[in-house]
Design an enzyme around this catalytic site. Structure first.
Site: not given
Ligand code: TGC
Ligand code: FAD
Length: 392
Positions: A98, A371
């Site tokens: 991570s 992610e």
């Molecule tokens: P949507 O309307 O689909 O897209 C908005 C704009 O983004 C573009 N796009 C992308 N661009 C690059 N890469 C991708 N994978 C892309 N996916 C979408 C899309 O084309 C659009 O562009 P534009 O120019 O038309 O504005 O967006 P939405 O609001 O409907 O959301 C789509 C969804 C649900 C897939 C997205 O919000 C999502 O992936 N949600 C998950 C959030 C997430 O992954 N959070 C991670 C936080 S960081 C983290 O967890 C770090 S952990 C690190 C560690 O410890 O290792």
């Molecule tokens: P929620 O979005 O509240 O989701 C709760 C549940 O609902 C999940 O099961 C999900 O799959 C489900 N759900 C949500 N939306 C839908 C839908 N439309 N349809 C069906 N089911 C749905 N974030 C950062 O920005 N930077 C970091 O460095 C980072 N590090 C992290 C490290 C750890 C240890 C952890 C646990 C998380 C970290 N995160 C980080 C956050 C992580 O990316 C979020 O926890 C993750 O994206 C999910 O968001 P949430 O926890 O708010 O869950």
């Protein structure tokens, strides 16, 4: 933890698909994990302490910015080498991977791709060497899977911006020197900015009581009227696509990393099953344990092939975000299933810190959530094959 006797499975001779450089890079990371991570990681996890002493080693094996060009201090490697490094580090511990993922794909990548030349010169070499550690603030208390709803915001004050809001669940936050933060401007457009430790109004409280990723520090980012100099805005991309582009790179690394965790669990269970005698024979000689082990190596091999192919597509600039989602989702679930099965092979010993399996299993509960959750990646595949979004 007992001695690290890890032997990597290669059931389909996948090494033949790798170049000499890939194997050199991978083996260097493998040796480093055995020497520097395995002896200390169980204690670090038990004590919930990030092993900060390994930062320089991570930099030395090229884990900080493997694919960032050498002119900015990166290792200038290809995507397969990047993946193999992540695989080996996560074989040691997902929390250590991570730290490397965040530094490379979520901090160096946006500065490299969306930053200007001054920002690249100022930050990238220090991040590559481990002198600076970074974190990435996208998730908020009320906006996890839906980051587009974020409320963290910047206001243009003429000669600077004022940043307000909060990010949650941020890896590396408690000790990061800089944070790449995503916030909305007054027009509601998402911008990336670099926030430095020490800026007034910026705090990073640690999140305690985690049962998962205990060797990785997690925290909040709190912004209370933080003055951000205008030169700290990433100028070359905005909108949600900017942070999501970083996630593509990190999710790809996780797809490889999960294979590492799975390989470690499989290898441990295989060795244990051959040595553990019950009813006067090794438990590996029973059909039930063979079923578990045979299914594990089958799933690992399938994941290796999928991920190697994804790496070649990324090397050619052809991998889609949806292909990356499929690999992240498949491989993390595969690793978690293997960790659960492998733990059972070890019976009671499987719940102890003598073996790495329970730690991997608990770590993977975070990896399957961050992610993009398992569900979100399925919905990304669903959207890709049907053209119909099912998020909202
Ligand atoms: P949507 O309307 O689909 O897209 C908005 C704009 O983004 C573009 N796009 C992308 N661009 C690059 N890469 C991708 N994978 C892309 N996916 C979408 C899309 O084309 C659009 O562009 P534009 O120019 O038309 O504005 O967006 P939405 O609001 O409907 O959301 C789509 C969804 C649900 C897939 C997205 O919000 C999502 O992936 N949600 C998950 C959030 C997430 O992954 N959070 C991670 C936080 S960081 C983290 O967890 C770090 S952990 C690190 C560690 O410890 O290792
Ligand atoms: P929620 O979005 O509240 O989701 C709760 C549940 O609902 C999940 O099961 C999900 O799959 C489900 N759900 C949500 N939306 C839908 C839908 N439309 N349809 C069906 N089911 C749905 N974030 C950062 O920005 N930077 C970091 O460095 C980072 N590090 C992290 C490290 C750890 C240890 C952890 C646990 C998380 C970290 N995160 C980080 C956050 C992580 O990316 C979020 O926890 C993750 O994206 C999910 O968001 P949430 O926890 O708010 O869950």
């Amino acid at each position: 933890m007992s001695q690290d006797l890890f032997q990597a499975p290669d059931y389909y001779q996948l090494d033949e698909l790798l170049s000499e450089e890939h194997i050199l890079v991978r083996d260097a990371a493998r040796e480093w994990v055995k020497r520097e991570v395995s002896p200390i990681i169980e204690d670090a996890a038990q004590q919930a302490k990030f092993p900060i002493s390994i930062i320089s080693g991570l930099a030395e094996i090229g884990a900080f910015g493997p694919y960032i060009p050498e002119e900015y201090g990166g290792a200038g490697l290809d995507q397969i080498s990047y993946g193999l490094i992540m695989q080996e580090i996560e074989r040691g511990d997902s929390g250590v991977r991570s730290t490397a993922s965040v530094q490379s794909s979520l901090v160096m990548y946006p500065i490299w791709k969306y930053g200007n030349e001054e920002q690249k010169q100022k930050y990238l070499p220090k991040l590559a060497s481990g002198e600076y550690l970074g974190c990435f603030g996208l998730t908020e208390p009320d906006h996890g899977s839906n980051p587009g709803g974020m409320v963290t915001n910047i206001k243009d004050m003429g000669d600077h911006y004022l940043l307000n809001g909060a990010k949650m669940w941020i890896s590396n936050a408690p000790f990061a020197d800089i944070a790449v933060v995503w916030a909305k401007n007054e027009e509601g457009r998402i911008k990336g900015l670099i926030v430095e430790r020490g800026m007034e109004g910026f705090t990073t409280p640690e999140t305690h009581n985690k049962w998962s990723l205990r060797a990785s520090a997690t925290g909040e980012l709190i912004f209370d009227n933080v003055k951000i100099p205008k030169e700290n805005i990433l100028p070359n991309k905005d909108g949600l696509g900017a942070p999501l582009g970083c996630l593509d790179s990190a999710r790809y690394g996780i797809a490889w990393g999960a294979i590492g965790a799975a390989m470690d669990c499989y290898d441990t269970a295989l060795r244990y099953a051959k040595e553990r005698i019950q009813f006067d024979k090794p438990i590996a000689a029973t059909q039930l344990q063979q079923k578990k082990l045979a299914e594990m190596i089958t799933e690992i091999t399938k994941a290796q092939l999928l991920t190697w192919r994804l790496g070649t597509l990324r090397n050619d600039g052809k991998a889609t975000s949806a292909q990356i989602s499929m690999a992240k989702r498949n491989n993390v679930e595969m690793a978690l299933t293997i960790a659960r099965e492998a733990r059972q092979v070890l019976g009671a010993m499987g719940i102890t810190g003598e073996y790495s399996i329970m730690r991997h299993m608990m770590n993977l509960e975070s990896v399957i959530t961050y992610e993009g959750t398992h569900d979100i990646h399925l919905l990304i595949t669903g959207l890709d094959i049907t053209g119909l979004p099912a998020f909202k």
